[in-house]
Design a protein around this motif. Structure first.
Motif, short mmCIF file in Angstrom:
data_model
loop_
_atom_site.label_atom_id
_atom_site.label_comp_id
_atom_site.label_asym_id
_atom_site.label_seq_id
_atom_site.Cartn_x
_atom_site.Cartn_y
_atom_site.Cartn_z
N ARG A 1 7.52 1.63 7.37
CA ARG A 1 6.98 1.00 8.57
C ARG A 1 6.71 -0.49 8.32
O ARG A 1 6.99 -1.32 9.19
N GLY A 2 6.24 -0.81 7.13
CA GLY A 2 6.01 -2.21 6.78
C GLY A 2 7.31 -2.99 6.74
O GLY A 2 7.37 -4.14 7.20
N ARG A 3 8.36 -2.37 6.20
CA ARG A 3 9.67 -3.04 6.16
C ARG A 3 10.21 -3.27 7.57
O ARG A 3 10.76 -4.32 7.87
N ALA B 1 3.38 10.65 -9.10
CA ALA B 1 2.92 10.89 -10.47
C ALA B 1 2.00 12.10 -10.54
O ALA B 1 1.96 12.79 -11.56
N MET B 2 1.26 12.35 -9.46
CA MET B 2 0.34 13.49 -9.43
C MET B 2 0.98 14.73 -8.82
O MET B 2 0.30 15.72 -8.57
N HIS B 3 2.28 14.67 -8.53
CA HIS B 3 3.04 15.79 -7.95
C HIS B 3 2.51 16.20 -6.59
O HIS B 3 2.45 17.38 -6.25
N LYS B 4 2.11 15.22 -5.80
CA LYS B 4 1.65 15.44 -4.43
C LYS B 4 2.76 14.95 -3.49
O LYS B 4 2.75 13.82 -3.03
N GLU B 5 3.73 15.80 -3.23
CA GLU B 5 4.92 15.38 -2.49
C GLU B 5 4.63 15.03 -1.04
O GLU B 5 5.25 14.12 -0.48
N GLY C 1 3.26 7.94 1.95
CA GLY C 1 3.34 6.60 1.38
C GLY C 1 4.69 5.96 1.65
O GLY C 1 4.78 4.77 1.97
N ALA C 2 5.76 6.74 1.52
CA ALA C 2 7.09 6.23 1.80
C ALA C 2 7.23 5.84 3.27
O ALA C 2 7.86 4.82 3.59
N ALA C 3 6.62 6.61 4.15
CA ALA C 3 6.68 6.29 5.58
C ALA C 3 5.93 5.00 5.87
O ALA C 3 6.39 4.16 6.65
N VAL D 1 0.84 -1.21 0.00
CA VAL D 1 0.00 0.00 0.00
C VAL D 1 0.88 1.25 0.00
O VAL D 1 0.62 2.20 -0.75
N GLY D 2 1.92 1.26 0.81
CA GLY D 2 2.81 2.40 0.87
C GLY D 2 3.49 2.68 -0.46
O GLY D 2 3.58 3.82 -0.91
N ARG D 3 3.95 1.61 -1.11
CA ARG D 3 4.61 1.76 -2.41
C ARG D 3 3.64 2.30 -3.45
O ARG D 3 3.97 3.19 -4.24
N THR D 4 2.39 1.78 -3.43
CA THR D 4 1.38 2.23 -4.39
C THR D 4 1.03 3.69 -4.17
O THR D 4 0.96 4.47 -5.13
N VAL D 5 0.81 4.07 -2.91
CA VAL D 5 0.48 5.46 -2.59
C VAL D 5 1.62 6.38 -2.99
O VAL D 5 1.41 7.43 -3.59
N ARG D 6 2.84 5.96 -2.67
CA ARG D 6 4.02 6.79 -2.98
C ARG D 6 4.14 7.03 -4.49
O ARG D 6 4.32 8.17 -4.94
#
Length: 57
Positions: free
Chosen positions: A41-43, A25-29, A35-37, A15-20
């Motif tokens: 957290r999953g890792r 892609a939509m320039h929502k940093e 998403g990266a966080a 989910v995090g990778r998909t959101v990130r």
């Protein structure tokens, strides 16, 4: 490693990778950082569970 925790860790990573990637892609940093966080957290959760499994054996 408990199956539930393993699944939760993998799901957070996916989910995090998909959101990130979608947010990037939509320039929502800010959303990309969230998403990266989540992916991170999953890792960490997966690593913790692997370590617990190694200590049991």
């Amino acid at each position: 490693m408990s199956t539930g925790e393993k699944a939760k860790a993998k799901m957070e990573q996916v989910v995090g990778r998909t959101v990130r990637k979608a947010a990037h892609a939509m320039h929502k940093e800010k959303l990309a950082a969230k998403g990266a966080a989540l992916e991170s957290r999953g890792r960490m959760r997966g690593g913790k569970e692997r370590a617990k499994g190694l200590l049991k054996h």
